[in-house]
Design a protein around this motif. Structure first.
Motif, mmCIF file in Angstrom:
data_model
loop_
_atom_site.group_PDB
_atom_site.id
_atom_site.type_symbol
_atom_site.label_atom_id
_atom_site.label_comp_id
_atom_site.label_asym_id
_atom_site.label_seq_id
_atom_site.Cartn_x
_atom_site.Cartn_y
_atom_site.Cartn_z
ATOM 1 N N THR A 8 0.833 -1.197 0.000
ATOM 2 C CA THR A 8 0.000 0.000 0.000
ATOM 3 C C THR A 8 0.870 1.250 0.000
ATOM 4 O O THR A 8 2.098 1.161 -0.060
ATOM 5 C CB THR A 8 -0.928 0.026 1.230
ATOM 6 O OG1 THR A 8 -0.149 0.321 2.386
ATOM 7 C CG2 THR A 8 -1.662 -1.294 1.396
ATOM 8 N N GLY A 9 0.227 2.400 0.136
ATOM 9 C CA GLY A 9 0.927 3.675 0.077
ATOM 10 C C GLY A 9 1.601 4.109 1.357
ATOM 11 O O GLY A 9 2.115 5.217 1.426
ATOM 12 N N ALA A 10 1.621 3.262 2.365
ATOM 13 C CA ALA A 10 2.344 3.621 3.592
ATOM 14 C C ALA A 10 3.844 3.620 3.307
ATOM 15 O O ALA A 10 4.320 2.886 2.449
ATOM 16 C CB ALA A 10 2.025 2.623 4.705
ATOM 17 N N SER A 11 4.576 4.417 4.042
ATOM 18 C CA SER A 11 6.024 4.396 3.913
ATOM 19 C C SER A 11 6.535 3.030 4.365
ATOM 20 O O SER A 11 5.942 2.394 5.230
ATOM 21 C CB SER A 11 6.641 5.492 4.785
ATOM 22 O OG SER A 11 8.042 5.527 4.615
ATOM 23 N N GLY A 12 7.613 2.580 3.752
ATOM 24 C CA GLY A 12 8.172 1.280 4.109
ATOM 25 C C GLY A 12 8.134 0.281 2.971
ATOM 26 O O GLY A 12 8.166 -0.926 3.194
ATOM 27 N N THR A 18 11.759 -6.186 -0.503
ATOM 28 C CA THR A 18 12.699 -7.187 0.001
ATOM 29 C C THR A 18 12.012 -8.533 0.196
ATOM 30 O O THR A 18 12.583 -9.586 -0.118
ATOM 31 C CB THR A 18 13.352 -6.696 1.304
ATOM 32 O OG1 THR A 18 13.981 -5.431 1.056
ATOM 33 C CG2 THR A 18 14.380 -7.690 1.825
ATOM 34 N N LEU A 19 10.774 -8.525 0.684
ATOM 35 C CA LEU A 19 10.023 -9.773 0.834
ATOM 36 C C LEU A 19 9.791 -10.435 -0.522
ATOM 37 O O LEU A 19 9.998 -11.644 -0.673
ATOM 38 C CB LEU A 19 8.684 -9.510 1.530
ATOM 39 C CG LEU A 19 7.767 -10.733 1.643
ATOM 40 C CD1 LEU A 19 8.410 -11.828 2.493
ATOM 41 C CD2 LEU A 19 6.411 -10.323 2.190
ATOM 42 N N ILE A 20 9.388 -9.661 -1.516
ATOM 43 C CA ILE A 20 9.133 -10.212 -2.851
ATOM 44 C C ILE A 20 10.399 -10.852 -3.411
ATOM 45 O O ILE A 20 10.362 -11.964 -3.949
ATOM 46 C CB ILE A 20 8.591 -9.117 -3.794
ATOM 47 C CG1 ILE A 20 7.179 -8.714 -3.348
ATOM 48 C CG2 ILE A 20 8.589 -9.590 -5.246
ATOM 49 C CD1 ILE A 20 6.695 -7.405 -3.956
ATOM 50 N N GLY A 148 13.917 -5.598 15.600
ATOM 51 C CA GLY A 148 14.703 -5.720 16.820
ATOM 52 C C GLY A 148 16.114 -5.185 16.608
ATOM 53 O O GLY A 148 16.540 -4.944 15.476
ATOM 54 N N PHE A 149 16.830 -5.035 17.691
ATOM 55 C CA PHE A 149 18.189 -4.506 17.617
ATOM 56 C C PHE A 149 19.204 -5.410 18.312
ATOM 57 O O PHE A 149 20.376 -5.079 18.391
ATOM 58 C CB PHE A 149 18.234 -3.093 18.215
ATOM 59 C CG PHE A 149 17.503 -2.095 17.370
ATOM 60 C CD1 PHE A 149 18.179 -1.387 16.388
ATOM 61 C CD2 PHE A 149 16.151 -1.883 17.523
ATOM 62 C CE1 PHE A 149 17.513 -0.483 15.583
ATOM 63 C CE2 PHE A 149 15.465 -0.990 16.724
ATOM 64 C CZ PHE A 149 16.153 -0.285 15.748
ATOM 65 N N GLU A 155 23.606 -1.457 9.349
ATOM 66 C CA GLU A 155 23.101 -0.878 8.109
ATOM 67 C C GLU A 155 21.602 -1.121 8.002
ATOM 68 O O GLU A 155 21.071 -2.068 8.599
ATOM 69 C CB GLU A 155 23.829 -1.493 6.911
ATOM 70 C CG GLU A 155 25.326 -1.206 6.957
ATOM 71 C CD GLU A 155 26.037 -1.641 5.689
ATOM 72 O OE1 GLU A 155 25.398 -1.674 4.626
ATOM 73 O OE2 GLU A 155 27.229 -1.949 5.776
ATOM 74 N N ILE A 156 20.930 -0.279 7.205
ATOM 75 C CA ILE A 156 19.480 -0.354 7.088
ATOM 76 C C ILE A 156 19.011 -1.711 6.568
ATOM 77 O O ILE A 156 17.983 -2.223 7.001
ATOM 78 C CB ILE A 156 18.925 0.806 6.234
ATOM 79 C CG1 ILE A 156 17.413 0.900 6.423
ATOM 80 C CG2 ILE A 156 19.302 0.652 4.786
ATOM 81 C CD1 ILE A 156 16.805 2.177 5.896
ATOM 82 N N TRP A 157 19.748 -2.331 5.661
ATOM 83 C CA TRP A 157 19.316 -3.619 5.112
ATOM 84 C C TRP A 157 19.211 -4.681 6.204
ATOM 85 O O TRP A 157 18.400 -5.599 6.108
ATOM 86 C CB TRP A 157 20.214 -4.086 3.967
ATOM 87 C CG TRP A 157 21.634 -4.417 4.348
ATOM 88 C CD1 TRP A 157 22.716 -3.597 4.286
ATOM 89 C CD2 TRP A 157 22.102 -5.675 4.865
ATOM 90 N NE1 TRP A 157 23.833 -4.237 4.735
ATOM 91 C CE2 TRP A 157 23.493 -5.536 5.097
ATOM 92 C CE3 TRP A 157 21.516 -6.893 5.150
ATOM 93 C CZ2 TRP A 157 24.282 -6.565 5.596
ATOM 94 C CZ3 TRP A 157 22.293 -7.915 5.652
ATOM 95 C CH2 TRP A 157 23.670 -7.741 5.865
ATOM 96 N N GLU A 158 19.997 -4.552 7.280
ATOM 97 C CA GLU A 158 19.922 -5.514 8.377
ATOM 98 C C GLU A 158 18.599 -5.367 9.144
ATOM 99 O O GLU A 158 18.037 -6.359 9.609
ATOM 100 C CB GLU A 158 21.113 -5.339 9.322
ATOM 101 C CG GLU A 158 22.447 -5.675 8.665
ATOM 102 C CD GLU A 158 23.630 -5.303 9.529
ATOM 103 O OE1 GLU A 158 24.283 -6.234 10.053
ATOM 104 O OE2 GLU A 158 23.888 -4.093 9.695
ATOM 105 N N LEU A 159 18.111 -4.139 9.269
ATOM 106 C CA LEU A 159 16.817 -3.903 9.914
ATOM 107 C C LEU A 159 15.680 -4.417 9.033
ATOM 108 O O LEU A 159 14.732 -5.028 9.520
ATOM 109 C CB LEU A 159 16.630 -2.408 10.198
ATOM 110 C CG LEU A 159 17.613 -1.803 11.193
ATOM 111 C CD1 LEU A 159 17.475 -0.292 11.231
ATOM 112 C CD2 LEU A 159 17.400 -2.409 12.567
#
Length: 186
Positions: A8-12, A18-20, A148-149, A155-159
Motif C-alpha cells: 500500500t501507500g504507507a512508507s516502508g 525485500t520480501l518479494i 529488533g536490535f 546498516e538499514i538492510w539488516e533492519l
C-alpha cells in the motif's frame, strides 16, 4: 507454495520489495498487488518500477476483481500486506472488498489462511487499535514494522531483513536472513 503480497501507500516499501525478492530467491510462487499509492511510494522510496517487480512475481491491478486471487478456489498459503496503510487495514477490518487487495485479504481470512498485516504508522490512535483488534480476532497476524536490535545492526538492510525474516517465519518458510537468538553465527 503460493503467497500473495500486498503493498500500500504507507512508507516502508523496502519491506515489501525485500520480501518479494526473498520469496523469488526461495522459489516461492508470488502474486503481488500494489495500490495506486503503493506503486508511487515504491517508485519514490526504492526507485523500483513495476517492470522490475515483474521479474520476481505476477503483478495484478488493484482494480482487477476478476483476478484469480480474488477467489477462495485459488489456493494460496497466505497473504502479507507490507507495508499496510491504516486506510487498507481499516477497509479489511470492516469487510470492504472493493479493491483486489482488500478482497484478496478477505478471501484469505474466510478460507482460514494466514493473513499477516504489517502496519507502518506511528503513533496509533484508538480507531487504528480497534481495527487491528478486529483483524486479530478474525485470525490475522498484526506485525508492526518494528525491527529488533539485539543482532546489533549497522546498516538499514539488516533492519529490513530482520522484519522480512520474521514475516517468513510466520509463513513457516525456511530462510537464512538473520542470525537467530542463542544460535551460533551462520
Amino acid at each position: 507454495m503460493k503467497i500473495i503480497v500486498g503493498i500500500t501507500g504507507a512508507s516502508g516499501s523496502l519491506y515489501g520489495y525485500t520480501l518479494i525478492r526473498a520469496l523469488y530467491h526461495l522459489g516461492i510462487e508470488t502474486h503481488v498487488i500494489l495500490t495506486e499509492m503503493g506503486e508511487k511510494v515504491m517508485q519514490f522510496e526504492c526507485a523500483v518500477s513495476m517492470n522490475e517487480l515483474k521479474n520476481y512475481a505476477t503483478i495484478y491491478s488493484n482494480r482487477n476483481l476478476f483476478a484469480s486471487i480474488a477467489s477462495g478456489s485459488f489456493k494460496t498459503d497466505g497473504m502479507v500486506i507490507v507495508p499496510s496503510s491504516m486506510n487498507t487495514l481499516g477497509a479489511i477490518a470492516n469487510g470492504v472488498g472493493d479493491t483486489l487487495l482488500s478482497r484478496a485479504a478477505s478471501v484469505v481470512l474466510k478460507e482460514n489462511r494466514k493473513l499477516i498485516i504489517v502496519p507502518r504508522e506511528a503513533p496509533f490512535h484508538l480507531i487504528h487499535l480497534k481495527n487491528m483488534t478486529t483483524l486479530a480476532e478474525a485470525g490475522a497476524c498484526i506485525m508492526p514494522a518494528s525491527p529488533g536490535f539485539y543482532h546489533r545492526p549497522k546498516e538499514i538492510w539488516e533492519l529490513v531483513n530482520f522484519m522480512v525474516a520474521r514475516i517468513l517465519d510466520m509463513l513457516d518458510i525456511d530462510h537464512e536472513l538473520l542470525e537467530r537468538w542463542g544460535e551460533p553465527k551462520l
